[in-house]
Design an enzyme around this catalytic site. Sequence first.
Site, mmCIF file in Angstrom:
data_model
loop_
_atom_site.group_PDB
_atom_site.id
_atom_site.type_symbol
_atom_site.label_atom_id
_atom_site.label_comp_id
_atom_site.label_asym_id
_atom_site.label_seq_id
_atom_site.Cartn_x
_atom_site.Cartn_y
_atom_site.Cartn_z
ATOM 1 N N LEU A 157 30.807 -44.117 58.337
ATOM 2 C CA LEU A 157 30.717 -45.480 59.199
ATOM 3 C C LEU A 157 31.934 -45.594 60.232
ATOM 4 C CD1 LEU A 157 29.092 -48.074 59.850
ATOM 5 C CD2 LEU A 157 30.086 -49.012 57.702
ATOM 6 N N SER A 158 31.699 -45.783 61.195
ATOM 7 C CA SER A 158 32.718 -46.524 62.103
ATOM 8 C C SER A 158 34.192 -45.392 62.128
ATOM 9 C CB SER A 158 33.101 -47.684 61.966
ATOM 10 O OG SER A 158 33.677 -48.079 62.851
#
Length: 492
Positions: A157-158
């Site tokens: 994520l990210s």
Amino acid sequence: MRPPILRRLFRRVASAAALGLLAATLGATAAAQPAAAAGGLQQVTGFGSNPGNLQMYAYTPAGLPANAPLVVALHGCTQTASAYYTNSGWPQFADKWGFSVVFPQTTSANNSLSCFGWFDPAEDTRGKGEAASIVQMVEYAKQQYGSDGHRVYVTGLSAGGGMTADLLAAYPDVFAGGSVASGLPAQCATSQAAASGCQTGPQKLTPAQWGDKVRAGYPGYSGPWPRVAIWQGTSDYTVYPANATALRDQWTDVWGIGQTPSSTDTLPGSTTRSVYNDASGKPAVETYSVAGTGHGLPVSPGSGDQQCGTTAAYFLNAICSTYYTGVFWGLDGGTPGGGGDQLPAPAGVRVTGTTDTTAALSWNAVEGAASYAVYRNGTKIASPTATTYTDTGLTAGTAYRYTVAAVDGSGKAGTASAQVTATTTGGSTPVKCYSATNYAHVTAGRAHMSGGYVYANGSNQNMGLYNVFVTHTLKESPTGYFVIADSGCTTG
């Protein structure tokens, strides 16, 4: 991750990064030994020389046979391995489908916001820093858990998504597939100064130029390339949606396929999936665009077969991205790429009638289907053998979302259909309009806050920052379902 993911980071991390690089030179020498952590997660020490100064956590279901797949799951900034374990849904499907999960963790010793160094060539390239430490974790899992080296996958994520893309480029010989959620294309930035620009708008490169960044990660490598899933919220103002486009261009070019999708369909959570097939007709790249969702990993709490996870900071209630990613990789027993022996989605799903308490559905038959699975709001409610079904015991004047999947003779459900909505009759309430600040909407229960942003209850539309300066008009219809109506709200 604290939005914006790295905007503050590049003003604050110089000393922390220096400490991280110093610590990275100290290899771990202790004998490998797992230490118990909360909730079934185990910390592993002594997994290798650990040049990136990372921590290794792992989850392995009891009784897992040798040669099971392995998933590496990378958290975002300000997060921990434990948070990703608790909220992402990966342990749930590890139990269900049979695979191990490694959760690498970076700390403030490496970076003041605990971000993986996706923008630092000393951390994210082949044989260097954090990337090398993560591959050492994979080798440990292969030796200690008997994980199948041909079925190793990485997701993040990210900042973890940016590192995922870099790992796929640097180690295509290690990872059979990847999934980038609200992340960045491989080697989008090679310095701290350039990283913030990648978040808000990556360079305007051609697909071939993006692809060259991957090919440069392991010069001379000729394939096979990892299969890549790309998840992006349309209202993400931390890592902008332009990054998903760049990721698509990058990996379709690496695969030698065009940027026009082979197919598109609609999934739960207002999600549009676009599939890009390889030369053999199997999905090589898939993009998942989640309408109205901000910065975070899409989850869908509940007990349905296609639901998972829990909502928390940067875990957003929309769709179980873990389920669809696992199916794409073939972790459910299907063919990698989500094709092969999976039955296709039923076409022509439609609502044929409603009453105060019932909703009738029908759909076209699927060749090879022994039965069908009907899902209401993401939860399986019935297994009819016919191509019709009437749902009963519903509440008057209420909207319900339905999808249908074909089930083969072994009991395996195929791809879910496009979503349809049925609204029961009666029980109607007057349309209501509310104009207020985002803070007041949340206080009144018309909206909720996640990651510093406000989302309308029901529609989950992004309303902007959680403060008293942003004002919106919300329209309520039916009760408890709010949509932004700034251009005009009528109650008639």
